[in-house]
Design a protein around this motif. Structure first.
Motif, short mmCIF file in Angstrom:
data_model
loop_
_atom_site.label_atom_id
_atom_site.label_comp_id
_atom_site.label_asym_id
_atom_site.label_seq_id
_atom_site.Cartn_x
_atom_site.Cartn_y
_atom_site.Cartn_z
N VAL A 42 -8.36 -11.26 -3.47
CA VAL A 42 -8.83 -10.34 -2.29
C VAL A 42 -7.68 -11.73 -1.63
O VAL A 42 -7.63 -12.91 -2.03
N ASN A 89 -5.77 -6.18 2.12
CA ASN A 89 -7.13 -6.70 0.90
C ASN A 89 -8.06 -7.58 1.01
O ASN A 89 -7.59 -8.59 0.95
N ASP A 102 0.92 -1.12 -0.67
CA ASP A 102 0.06 0.23 -0.09
C ASP A 102 0.40 1.27 0.12
O ASP A 102 0.43 1.94 -0.45
#
Ligand code: GDP
Ligand code: MN
Length: 423
Positions: free
Chosen positions: A227, A108, A14
């Protein structure tokens, strides 16, 4: 096997990703202005988009709660600031206000809810608590799965319970049907026999589909393809304490792949040969394990301990490893999902026993949880000290202290390389 590594360090990932532009709209035709009247806006959106969403049977309702135009616009500007700290602050602040999900440091991850239309009401109580206690700050999305189409009522009521994205999807037919190697008549006889023995859900075919689906298929659903983490939620459960941190991120940052809050003994009649097949698999594939011994009883049999899977936060990437896959397929071929009534809880648990290290499995002591008549709460003094704002009902037995709880054994378990020679 080593830890499934995919998605294990989302915070680092991220950090390197440029901050996204704020998604003012998620569907074509949505207004880009902050709506003046939220209720009206929401109605309009539902009316305009519902038919098409429903036709496709996959609906995504974007968050559209814009609290205060002025604040939101100012924050939005700050979020684009080159000053990392300022922009992270702005994102956090917007997430707190429910304006956007917090992209900056989230995992996620998604809630995954397998459910029937008729369970709407019980689910709303679970979801309300989960939202209030945790997700109103984090805005993780929900994926709802069903073997039958969701009703309009179900989708509308659920969507109205959160400002996070919700997606409703059908389960692919071949994830919820008898495999061709199962003899239907034999399977039916097995069910009748179990029902006659008064085994709970013993006569139910749909329950067996559910257990097999949760054991070997849900994580293959196309909508979970990208995911990394899931949190399984069931109708009718309670969450009694605030969850003031992100359990997904906790898992990711601490190298955890599987977690539980309640560990207990399985009904023996549902898994008479599960252990035997697990040992055979271990032998054939030459697996060594440091955790399987946790599940070994005094005489080398299965002690029936398992992590209760109606609550589960775990790595989808782990379930998608070839190792997990091959264990599931081995069990599937052994036919116990239909000829016996193997639950996904003992299957996930024994898979963890075979494939994970003890330190990759996490006990979430601070998540207070009730499913059916079993409750886990952190002990009162620590929950008060931790400031968890709990509401564990007084006089309710904490299952941790019950003789059927496997938690004491978990706490005292020492990692131990164990092989078949030891049986
Ligand atoms: P228990 O917790 O073992 O008593 O079993 P539940 O009845 O709670 O079922 C476990 C989960 O699977 C719950 O989330 C149910 O909503 C879901 N479930 C069970 N059977 C079915 C089914 O036939 N269809 C669908 N769509 N969901 C099911
Ligand atoms: Mn349940």
């Amino acid at each position: 096997p080593t830890a499934a590594s995919g998605g294990l360090n989302p915070s680092e990932k991220d950090r390197q990703r440029p901050l996204p532009k704020l998604p003012l709209t998620r569907l074509p035709g949505w207004p880009t202005e902050f709506p003046e009247n939220l209720t009206e806006h929401r109605e309009q959106v539902l009316q305009r988009h519902w038919p098409t969403l429903h036709d496709k049977h996959v609906a995504e309702i974007a968050p559209f709660v814009w609290h205060h135009r002025g604040i939101a616009e100012e924050l939005q500007e700050k979020a684009q600031s080159p000053d990392r700290e300022e922009s992270e602050w702005a994102y956090r602040e917007m997430a707190r206000l429910g304006v956007v999900p917090y992209y900056g440091e989230r995992a996620n991850a998604s809630f995954v809810v397998l459910i029937r239309n008729r369970e709407l009401d019980e689910f709303r109580t679970s979801m309300r608590q989960l939202e209030d206690r945790f997700n109103r700050k984090y805005h993780y999305p929900y994926l709802f799965l069903n073997d039958e189409p969701f009703s309009d009522e179900f989708m509308q009521m659920v969507a109205a319970s959160t400002t996070s994205n919700v997606t409703f999807a059908l389960i692919p037919r071949d994830h919820w049907s008898l495999p061709d190697f199962i003899d239907e008549q034999r399977a039916e006889r097995a069910r009748k026999q179990m029902a006659a023995n008064n085994v709970i859900y013993g006569g139910s075919l749909s329950y067996r589909h559910m257990c097999r689906f949760n054991s070997g298929f849900f994580y293959k659903h196309p909508l979970l393809r990208n995911v990394d983490w899931y949190w399984r939620v069931e109708p009718g459960v309670d969450f009694y304490c605030d969850i003031d941190y992100d359990p997904f991120k906790y898992m990711a940052e601490n190298g955890k792949l599987y977690s539980f809050v309640i560990a207990l003994k399985e009904l023996e009649a549902t898994v008479p040969t599960l252990w035997e097949h697990t040992l055979k698999y271990m032998k054939e594939r030459n697996v060594t394990s440091e955790l399987l011994q946790y599940f070994v009883g005094r005489t080398g049999n299965y002690n029936l301990c398992h992590f209760w899977s109606n609550f589960e936060i775990a790595s989808l990437n782990w379930l998608r490893t070839p190792e997990y896959q091959s264990y599931f397929e081995y069990l599937d071929q052994a036919q116990g999902f239909f000829m016996e009534r193997w639950g996904d809880a003992p299957v996930h648990s024994l898979a963890a026993g075979l494939l994970l290290r003890r330190d990759q499995v996490h006990f979430f002591d601070d998540i207070a949880y009730r499913h059916a008549e079993i409750t886990h709460c952190p002990d009162t003094t620590s929950s008060v000290e931790l400031g968890l704002k709990c509401q564990c009902p007084l006089g309710v037995d904490n299952f941790d202290n019950h003789s059927d709880s496997c938690l004491p054994a978990w706490k005292s378990y020492e990692p131990n390389t164990w092989s078949l020679k030891d049986t």
